[in-house]
Design a protein around this motif. Sequence first.
Motif, PDB file in Angstrom:
ATOM      1  N   ASN A   1      53.075  53.499  33.697  1.00  0.00           N
ATOM      2  CA  ASN A   1      52.489  53.367  35.025  1.00  0.00           C
ATOM      3  C   ASN A   1      53.537  52.790  35.970  1.00  0.00           C
ATOM      4  OD1 ASN A   1      50.963  52.984  37.295  1.00  0.00           O
ATOM      5  ND2 ASN A   1      49.275  51.945  36.247  1.00  0.00           N
ATOM      6  N   GLU A   2      54.083  53.656  36.832  1.00  0.00           N
ATOM      7  CA  GLU A   2      55.118  53.202  37.749  1.00  0.00           C
ATOM      8  C   GLU A   2      54.534  52.486  38.953  1.00  0.00           C
ATOM      9  OE1 GLU A   2      57.420  56.595  38.733  1.00  0.00           O
ATOM     10  OE2 GLU A   2      58.268  56.830  36.707  1.00  0.00           O
ATOM     11  N   ARG A   3      53.224  52.429  39.041  1.00  0.00           N
ATOM     12  CA  ARG A   3      52.577  51.778  40.193  1.00  0.00           C
ATOM     13  C   ARG A   3      51.993  50.424  39.799  1.00  0.00           C
ATOM     14  NH1 ARG A   3      48.771  55.903  43.228  1.00  0.00           N
ATOM     15  NH2 ARG A   3      49.264  54.519  44.977  1.00  0.00           N
ATOM     16  N   ALA A   4      52.607  49.785  38.797  1.00  0.00           N
ATOM     17  CA  ALA A   4      52.148  48.464  38.350  1.00  0.00           C
ATOM     18  C   ALA A   4      53.342  47.673  37.844  1.00  0.00           C
ATOM     19  CB  ALA A   4      51.094  48.598  37.251  1.00  0.00           C
ATOM     20  N   GLY A   5      53.152  46.374  37.805  1.00  0.00           N
ATOM     21  CA  GLY A   5      54.104  45.472  37.174  1.00  0.00           C
ATOM     22  C   GLY A   5      53.345  44.509  36.288  1.00  0.00           C
ATOM     23  N   THR A   6      54.055  43.821  35.421  1.00  0.00           N
ATOM     24  CA  THR A   6      53.425  42.913  34.467  1.00  0.00           C
ATOM     25  C   THR A   6      53.559  41.467  34.950  1.00  0.00           C
ATOM     26  OG1 THR A   6      53.869  44.394  32.610  1.00  0.00           O
ATOM     27  CG2 THR A   6      53.441  42.083  32.088  1.00  0.00           C
ATOM     28  N   VAL A   7      52.460  40.736  34.918  1.00  0.00           N
ATOM     29  CA  VAL A   7      52.458  39.329  35.321  1.00  0.00           C
ATOM     30  C   VAL A   7      51.912  38.494  34.165  1.00  0.00           C
ATOM     31  CG1 VAL A   7      51.662  37.616  36.993  1.00  0.00           C
ATOM     32  CG2 VAL A   7      52.087  39.983  37.730  1.00  0.00           C
ATOM     33  N   HIS A   8      52.587  37.389  33.875  1.00  0.00           N
ATOM     34  CA  HIS A   8      52.143  36.437  32.863  1.00  0.00           C
ATOM     35  C   HIS A   8      51.545  35.228  33.581  1.00  0.00           C
ATOM     36  CE1 HIS A   8      54.276  38.663  29.706  1.00  0.00           C
ATOM     37  NE2 HIS A   8      55.242  38.806  30.598  1.00  0.00           N
ATOM     38  N   PHE A   9      50.289  34.939  33.254  1.00  0.00           N
ATOM     39  CA  PHE A   9      49.555  33.847  33.891  1.00  0.00           C
ATOM     40  C   PHE A   9      49.197  32.770  32.873  1.00  0.00           C
ATOM     41  CE2 PHE A   9      48.237  37.721  36.205  1.00  0.00           C
ATOM     42  CZ  PHE A   9      48.411  37.366  37.525  1.00  0.00           C
ATOM     43  N   GLU A  10      48.933  31.590  33.385  1.00  0.00           N
ATOM     44  CA  GLU A  10      48.191  30.565  32.650  1.00  0.00           C
ATOM     45  C   GLU A  10      46.961  30.232  33.486  1.00  0.00           C
ATOM     46  OE1 GLU A  10      48.728  26.246  30.464  1.00  0.00           O
ATOM     47  OE2 GLU A  10      50.041  26.736  32.148  1.00  0.00           O
ATOM     48  N   HIS A  11      45.782  30.281  32.860  1.00  0.00           N
ATOM     49  CA  HIS A  11      44.540  29.983  33.565  1.00  0.00           C
ATOM     50  C   HIS A  11      43.888  28.751  32.948  1.00  0.00           C
ATOM     51  CE1 HIS A  11      44.743  33.798  35.670  1.00  0.00           C
ATOM     52  NE2 HIS A  11      44.838  34.446  34.527  1.00  0.00           N
ATOM     53  N   VAL A  12      43.319  27.917  33.818  1.00  0.00           N
ATOM     54  CA  VAL A  12      42.550  26.753  33.375  1.00  0.00           C
ATOM     55  C   VAL A  12      41.206  26.799  34.091  1.00  0.00           C
ATOM     56  CG1 VAL A  12      42.419  24.251  33.223  1.00  0.00           C
ATOM     57  CG2 VAL A  12      44.644  25.386  33.045  1.00  0.00           C
ATOM     58  N   ALA A  13      40.128  26.917  33.324  1.00  0.00           N
ATOM     59  CA  ALA A  13      38.789  26.778  33.895  1.00  0.00           C
ATOM     60  C   ALA A  13      38.425  25.303  33.915  1.00  0.00           C
ATOM     61  CB  ALA A  13      37.774  27.557  33.067  1.00  0.00           C
ATOM     62  N   PHE A  14      37.735  24.883  34.972  1.00  0.00           N
ATOM     63  CA  PHE A  14      37.348  23.477  35.067  1.00  0.00           C
ATOM     64  C   PHE A  14      35.956  23.386  35.664  1.00  0.00           C
ATOM     65  CE2 PHE A  14      39.631  24.594  38.916  1.00  0.00           C
ATOM     66  CZ  PHE A  14      38.964  23.959  39.949  1.00  0.00           C
ATOM     67  N   ASN A  15      35.316  22.231  35.442  1.00  0.00           N
ATOM     68  CA  ASN A  15      33.935  22.056  35.905  1.00  0.00           C
ATOM     69  C   ASN A  15      33.883  21.281  37.215  1.00  0.00           C
ATOM     70  OD1 ASN A  15      34.324  19.343  35.214  1.00  0.00           O
ATOM     71  ND2 ASN A  15      33.201  19.512  33.285  1.00  0.00           N
ATOM     72  N   GLN A  16      32.672  20.930  37.631  1.00  0.00           N
ATOM     73  CA  GLN A  16      32.465  20.242  38.908  1.00  0.00           C
ATOM     74  C   GLN A  16      33.046  18.834  38.917  1.00  0.00           C
ATOM     75  OE1 GLN A  16      30.175  21.077  36.724  1.00  0.00           O
ATOM     76  NE2 GLN A  16      28.537  19.545  36.545  1.00  0.00           N
ATOM     77  N   HIS A  17      33.398  18.315  37.744  1.00  0.00           N
ATOM     78  CA  HIS A  17      34.033  16.994  37.653  1.00  0.00           C
ATOM     79  C   HIS A  17      35.547  17.120  37.535  1.00  0.00           C
ATOM     80  CE1 HIS A  17      29.992  15.491  37.142  1.00  0.00           C
ATOM     81  NE2 HIS A  17      29.828  16.192  36.035  1.00  0.00           N
ATOM     82  N   ASP A  18      36.076  18.327  37.762  1.00  0.00           N
ATOM     83  CA  ASP A  18      37.512  18.627  37.651  1.00  0.00           C
ATOM     84  C   ASP A  18      38.041  18.418  36.239  1.00  0.00           C
ATOM     85  OD1 ASP A  18      37.462  19.244  40.322  1.00  0.00           O
ATOM     86  OD2 ASP A  18      38.359  17.365  40.994  1.00  0.00           O
ATOM     87  N   GLU A  19      37.188  18.603  35.245  1.00  0.00           N
ATOM     88  CA  GLU A  19      37.590  18.488  33.848  1.00  0.00           C
ATOM     89  C   GLU A  19      37.890  19.875  33.290  1.00  0.00           C
ATOM     90  OE1 GLU A  19      34.597  14.783  32.656  1.00  0.00           O
ATOM     91  OE2 GLU A  19      33.953  16.888  32.432  1.00  0.00           O
ATOM     92  N   PRO A  20      39.034  20.095  32.637  1.00  0.00           N
ATOM     93  CA  PRO A  20      39.315  21.385  32.022  1.00  0.00           C
ATOM     94  C   PRO A  20      38.274  21.725  30.955  1.00  0.00           C
ATOM     95  CG  PRO A  20      41.320  20.083  32.186  1.00  0.00           C
ATOM     96  CD  PRO A  20      40.178  19.157  32.515  1.00  0.00           C
ATOM     97  N   VAL A  21      37.796  22.963  30.970  1.00  0.00           N
ATOM     98  CA  VAL A  21      36.841  23.413  29.960  1.00  0.00           C
ATOM     99  C   VAL A  21      37.386  24.591  29.151  1.00  0.00           C
ATOM    100  CG1 VAL A  21      34.840  22.569  31.227  1.00  0.00           C
ATOM    101  CG2 VAL A  21      35.636  24.922  31.618  1.00  0.00           C
ATOM    102  N   TYR A  22      38.383  25.299  29.691  1.00  0.00           N
ATOM    103  CA  TYR A  22      39.019  26.426  28.994  1.00  0.00           C
ATOM    104  C   TYR A  22      40.449  26.535  29.490  1.00  0.00           C
ATOM    105  CZ  TYR A  22      40.723  31.243  28.580  1.00  0.00           C
ATOM    106  OH  TYR A  22      41.517  32.347  28.351  1.00  0.00           O
TER     107      TYR A  22
END
Length: 375
Positions: A339-360
């Motif tokens: 696919n010449e119309r895309a590039g690859t991106v490496h992410f880090e994701h952190v889900a957090f709750n209403q208390h700003d605590e990481p959950v995932y």
Amino acid sequence: MTEYEWTDPDTFASVLERVETREKGHFFEDFEEGETIEHDPGLRLTRWGNELWTSQTLNHDPFYWRADAARERGQEETPIHPDYLLAATLGCTVEDLSEKGGYFLGRTNVQFPTDPVAPGIDLRVESEVLETTRSNSRPEYGIVTWHTRGYDADTDRTLCAYERTNMIPRREPTEGLETDGGRADSSDNVSGSDGSDSSDEPDDQRTLPETFVIPEGTAFEDFEAALERAPDRDTAVAYRHERGRTMDDLTVAGLPLATLNTAKQHHNVDVMADSPSGDIVTYGDVTRSTALGHARSDEQTLREVRFTDERFHTFVTPGDTVYCFTRVLETSRETTTANERAGTVHFEHVAFNQHDEPVYSGRRTAEIATRDASN
């Protein structure tokens, strides 16, 4: 023979005290390294199930909803979303692997080798027991790692694969001879910390960047340019997403049951009232998919490639709100497809709750559309 009134409250209470319970699930001792477990029943991947999952987790990419958008990307019909495929694959394994409960210690090497997947496919799932170890910190548990694959039942084509590790209750507690790394308390589908001590790191490694950069758009070039503006350790491409999703009856109980996830932690309030969470908890893949839905709303995702180092850090219960934070790690013009119309991106994701605590948290590799493809 005396005939009893079985529904008399006192009589019935006495009966319940005396009868044995026919239990579900398996103990740690039931797993043997090298064995392969066929999970039955499987699940048909339907458009209804796909739309239920993606709508409730805010994954609103039209590719998975509208036929015209699917045709623009070369598909005759809207495909199954990889988050729903992954959740269904894991859900089919719960009765055989983790229904007894236990702490979800992590998942890695999540891959989708044949994306996209058409609706109507019958999902067949099997797991291989990779490792069983004792736990020093929790003698009432053992630790099991499985390699799970989801197949097209008709063709045996691999649709999804991953490795996950759980603590599993033992029939009889025993003092372990091997350590589990000192993992902390948690619940099913919620893992504890990895036992690492950040204070052992040099001070300069624990210093946060002075500047945070945000991409100016949602195309691949925007992520590439943002990293170019963050050339050193004092600058990071990192940002939070505005949307949040409060967990309700449908997301906590309805979605996991729709994937055949029978874990009582997600639907049995009576049992969970005396648990550390005090309530039923959200299926980890609902938490994960909701957070990723927030992230994907700020990018032009074409294809999910892989996930690694996924961990669930604390309970998410009804009424909790899930938000997402993203860090961009790396970009590449190379893709796994032609696919010449895309590039690859490496992410880090952190889900957090209403208390700003990481959950995932987890690392993700995705193909993001270039600007000419997203216009």
